[in-house]
Write a protein that holds these residues in place. Sequence first.
Motif, PDB file in Angstrom:
ATOM      1  N   LEU A  21       0.871  -1.177   0.000  1.00 41.20           N
ATOM      2  CA  LEU A  21       0.000   0.000   0.000  1.00 41.20           C
ATOM      3  C   LEU A  21       0.900   1.216   0.000  1.00 41.20           C
ATOM      4  O   LEU A  21       1.850   1.293   0.784  1.00 41.20           O
ATOM      5  CB  LEU A  21      -0.906   0.025   1.238  1.00 41.20           C
ATOM      6  CG  LEU A  21      -1.774   1.278   1.417  1.00 41.20           C
ATOM      7  CD1 LEU A  21      -2.801   1.412   0.291  1.00 41.20           C
ATOM      8  CD2 LEU A  21      -2.486   1.270   2.770  1.00 41.20           C
ATOM      9  N   SER A  22       0.631   2.149  -0.899  1.00 34.37           N
ATOM     10  CA  SER A  22       1.344   3.422  -0.895  1.00 34.37           C
ATOM     11  C   SER A  22       0.326   4.547  -0.902  1.00 34.37           C
ATOM     12  O   SER A  22      -0.750   4.415  -1.513  1.00 34.37           O
ATOM     13  CB  SER A  22       2.269   3.532  -2.115  1.00 34.37           C
ATOM     14  OG  SER A  22       3.126   4.651  -1.997  1.00 34.37           O
ATOM     15  N   VAL A  23       0.647   5.632  -0.196  1.00 39.25           N
ATOM     16  CA  VAL A  23      -0.289   6.744  -0.025  1.00 39.25           C
ATOM     17  C   VAL A  23       0.430   8.057  -0.315  1.00 39.25           C
ATOM     18  O   VAL A  23       1.571   8.251   0.106  1.00 39.25           O
ATOM     19  CB  VAL A  23      -0.863   6.767   1.414  1.00 39.25           C
ATOM     20  CG1 VAL A  23      -1.765   7.977   1.613  1.00 39.25           C
ATOM     21  CG2 VAL A  23      -1.630   5.488   1.717  1.00 39.25           C
ATOM     22  N   PHE A  34      -4.043   6.486  -3.467  1.00 40.58           N
ATOM     23  CA  PHE A  34      -3.688   5.175  -2.927  1.00 40.58           C
ATOM     24  C   PHE A  34      -3.264   4.277  -4.076  1.00 40.58           C
ATOM     25  O   PHE A  34      -3.842   4.340  -5.162  1.00 40.58           O
ATOM     26  CB  PHE A  34      -4.891   4.520  -2.224  1.00 40.58           C
ATOM     27  CG  PHE A  34      -5.448   5.297  -1.061  1.00 40.58           C
ATOM     28  CD1 PHE A  34      -4.994   5.072   0.227  1.00 40.58           C
ATOM     29  CD2 PHE A  34      -6.447   6.242  -1.258  1.00 40.58           C
ATOM     30  CE1 PHE A  34      -5.525   5.773   1.302  1.00 40.58           C
ATOM     31  CE2 PHE A  34      -6.980   6.957  -0.193  1.00 40.58           C
ATOM     32  CZ  PHE A  34      -6.512   6.721   1.094  1.00 40.58           C
ATOM     33  N   SER A  35      -2.273   3.414  -3.841  1.00 44.10           N
ATOM     34  CA  SER A  35      -1.908   2.418  -4.851  1.00 44.10           C
ATOM     35  C   SER A  35      -1.710   1.061  -4.189  1.00 44.10           C
ATOM     36  O   SER A  35      -1.140   0.962  -3.096  1.00 44.10           O
ATOM     37  CB  SER A  35      -0.646   2.824  -5.619  1.00 44.10           C
ATOM     38  OG  SER A  35       0.496   2.758  -4.797  1.00 44.10           O
ATOM     39  N   THR A 286      -7.997 -11.695   8.086  1.00 45.63           N
ATOM     40  CA  THR A 286      -7.287 -10.993   7.011  1.00 45.63           C
ATOM     41  C   THR A 286      -5.783 -11.056   7.240  1.00 45.63           C
ATOM     42  O   THR A 286      -5.297 -10.726   8.320  1.00 45.63           O
ATOM     43  CB  THR A 286      -7.715  -9.515   6.934  1.00 45.63           C
ATOM     44  OG1 THR A 286      -9.123  -9.450   6.690  1.00 45.63           O
ATOM     45  CG2 THR A 286      -6.987  -8.783   5.817  1.00 45.63           C
ATOM     46  N   GLN A 287      -5.052 -11.519   6.222  1.00 46.30           N
ATOM     47  CA  GLN A 287      -3.590 -11.453   6.244  1.00 46.30           C
ATOM     48  C   GLN A 287      -3.207 -10.057   5.761  1.00 46.30           C
ATOM     49  O   GLN A 287      -3.191  -9.777   4.570  1.00 46.30           O
ATOM     50  CB  GLN A 287      -2.989 -12.522   5.337  1.00 46.30           C
ATOM     51  CG  GLN A 287      -1.476 -12.499   5.261  1.00 46.30           C
ATOM     52  CD  GLN A 287      -0.945 -13.491   4.243  1.00 46.30           C
ATOM     53  OE1 GLN A 287      -1.506 -14.563   4.058  1.00 46.30           O
ATOM     54  NE2 GLN A 287       0.137 -13.123   3.576  1.00 46.30           N
ATOM     55  N   ILE A 288      -2.908  -9.178   6.689  1.00 43.18           N
ATOM     56  CA  ILE A 288      -2.642  -7.778   6.330  1.00 43.18           C
ATOM     57  C   ILE A 288      -1.307  -7.684   5.603  1.00 43.18           C
ATOM     58  O   ILE A 288      -0.299  -8.247   6.040  1.00 43.18           O
ATOM     59  CB  ILE A 288      -2.643  -6.883   7.583  1.00 43.18           C
ATOM     60  CG1 ILE A 288      -4.013  -6.956   8.272  1.00 43.18           C
ATOM     61  CG2 ILE A 288      -2.332  -5.439   7.210  1.00 43.18           C
ATOM     62  CD1 ILE A 288      -4.044  -6.288   9.630  1.00 43.18           C
ATOM     63  N   CYS A 289      -1.294  -6.981   4.473  1.00 47.06           N
ATOM     64  CA  CYS A 289      -0.057  -6.865   3.699  1.00 47.06           C
ATOM     65  C   CYS A 289       0.361  -5.410   3.454  1.00 47.06           C
ATOM     66  O   CYS A 289       1.437  -5.170   2.914  1.00 47.06           O
ATOM     67  CB  CYS A 289      -0.173  -7.617   2.379  1.00 47.06           C
ATOM     68  SG  CYS A 289      -1.566  -7.139   1.344  1.00 47.06           S
ATOM     69  N   GLY A 290      -0.469  -4.448   3.854  1.00 42.69           N
ATOM     70  CA  GLY A 290      -0.076  -3.043   3.711  1.00 42.69           C
ATOM     71  C   GLY A 290      -0.766  -2.195   4.749  1.00 42.69           C
ATOM     72  O   GLY A 290      -1.932  -2.416   5.082  1.00 42.69           O
ATOM     73  N   ALA A 291      -0.042  -1.215   5.292  1.00 41.66           N
ATOM     74  CA  ALA A 291      -0.630  -0.269   6.241  1.00 41.66           C
ATOM     75  C   ALA A 291       0.149   1.028   6.155  1.00 41.66           C
ATOM     76  O   ALA A 291       1.378   1.026   6.215  1.00 41.66           O
ATOM     77  CB  ALA A 291      -0.589  -0.819   7.667  1.00 41.66           C
ATOM     78  N   LYS A 292      -0.572   2.141   5.995  1.00 39.96           N
ATOM     79  CA  LYS A 292       0.083   3.441   5.842  1.00 39.96           C
ATOM     80  C   LYS A 292      -0.747   4.517   6.529  1.00 39.96           C
ATOM     81  O   LYS A 292      -1.973   4.519   6.452  1.00 39.96           O
ATOM     82  CB  LYS A 292       0.208   3.821   4.358  1.00 39.96           C
ATOM     83  CG  LYS A 292       1.370   3.168   3.631  1.00 39.96           C
ATOM     84  CD  LYS A 292       2.681   3.881   3.953  1.00 39.96           C
ATOM     85  CE  LYS A 292       3.821   3.383   3.068  1.00 39.96           C
ATOM     86  NZ  LYS A 292       4.314   2.060   3.416  1.00 39.96           N
ATOM     87  N   PHE A 293      -0.051   5.458   7.177  1.00 38.43           N
ATOM     88  CA  PHE A 293      -0.711   6.675   7.633  1.00 38.43           C
ATOM     89  C   PHE A 293      -1.079   7.516   6.414  1.00 38.43           C
ATOM     90  O   PHE A 293      -0.371   7.513   5.402  1.00 38.43           O
ATOM     91  CB  PHE A 293       0.206   7.482   8.555  1.00 38.43           C
ATOM     92  CG  PHE A 293       0.349   6.902   9.944  1.00 38.43           C
ATOM     93  CD1 PHE A 293      -0.756   6.799  10.784  1.00 38.43           C
ATOM     94  CD2 PHE A 293       1.574   6.470  10.412  1.00 38.43           C
ATOM     95  CE1 PHE A 293      -0.632   6.276  12.065  1.00 38.43           C
ATOM     96  CE2 PHE A 293       1.710   5.943  11.683  1.00 38.43           C
ATOM     97  CZ  PHE A 293       0.598   5.841  12.520  1.00 38.43           C
ATOM     98  N   CYS A 294      -2.185   8.245   6.530  1.00 33.84           N
ATOM     99  CA  CYS A 294      -2.638   9.091   5.427  1.00 33.84           C
ATOM    100  C   CYS A 294      -2.193  10.540   5.578  1.00 33.84           C
ATOM    101  O   CYS A 294      -2.526  11.382   4.741  1.00 33.84           O
ATOM    102  CB  CYS A 294      -4.166   9.034   5.315  1.00 33.84           C
ATOM    103  SG  CYS A 294      -4.789   7.364   5.009  1.00 33.84           S
ATOM    104  N   ASP A 295      -1.460  10.839   6.647  1.00 30.18           N
ATOM    105  CA  ASP A 295      -0.993  12.200   6.906  1.00 30.18           C
ATOM    106  C   ASP A 295       0.207  12.133   7.839  1.00 30.18           C
ATOM    107  O   ASP A 295       0.482  11.095   8.440  1.00 30.18           O
ATOM    108  CB  ASP A 295      -2.111  13.039   7.546  1.00 30.18           C
ATOM    109  CG  ASP A 295      -2.622  12.402   8.826  1.00 30.18           C
ATOM    110  OD1 ASP A 295      -2.143  12.783   9.897  1.00 30.18           O
ATOM    111  OD2 ASP A 295      -3.473  11.482   8.759  1.00 30.18           O
TER     112      ASP A 295
END
Length: 317
Positions: A21-23, A34-35, A286-295
């Motif tokens: 995940l990219s933000v 988001f990508s 859910t096998q989480i594979c991406g996590a990003k802050f949005c700010d």
Amino acid sequence: MYHKEKSIQIKSSASALYNNLSVLRIAPRNLTYFSVVHANVVNMVSASWDGLNYSHRQLQSKEGNVATSSSLIMQAAWCVLPSRELLVLTSQKGIQMYESDGSIMVYWHALDTPEAPTGVSSGAILVFDVPSKGSNITLSEVLEEHKESITDMASECSGSLECIADMVSADDSGLLCVWKSGEDFQLLNKIPGFDMCCSSVKLWKGTVVAAYGTGQIRLYEAVTGIVHVEVNAHARWIYSLDIAPFSGLLLSAAEDSFVRVWHLTMTPESNTVEIAHMYNECVTDTQICGAKFCDGDGYAFAVTGYDLSEIIRYTQA
């Protein structure tokens, strides 16, 4: 501390890749990009801050300007440069650089050619000179300290301070290389990984924050490699880390379905960093594979999961 917002639907599900995940926050237009990678496609979503309007775009892996269905995309991320923002895709065949909204591909670099045998798993880091506009992008340097596949890289602006780390790279063996950028990149330190993969790495105020397949997070002093803290953060493999630089909030996400928020504090007198646990969120089954802050303050964050066709968002209550 956080509550769940309406999810953003994406056109195809997330692949099981680290940091998938990219933000990018576009403040002047009140938009967040988001990508998410799925096989040979990048799902890109442009979302308004009020969550009411979305637009979708899909980017496919290419060889030159020709789309190829056989080349898997390994990573997609926005690179924020002083005068420009680019969306960079790395695939088995090459590196694609797009304008930040994904509308125009400005550069393509072939990998694993006879002239430049730097395949995706060689451990080489390619450094490019990028002008403030246009497509006259050139390969300026190849860094070859890693012998295993690169898993993640992170940077932090150190200004004009001498011998302060401003980039860190990690590989499949867990080795961390700490760098000082400039006319040429200077290797400051190598931190061993003891043969355990480092899946995600961040740099904050001279501290390296590294996540491992053991579920542990370690905080190192970047220049010396001294361990400040080791935390048994997750029950399974950690897939993603992120830092909100203004607040010192740290986000970790793992195969165990948990997203956790931590708080980092720097003590200048002793030059140490402390970590405190702040928040848990379980994304069930859910096998989480991406996590990003949005700010930059950590007010909101987003999460992706393997085989999940949505981006789940959380904001502070």
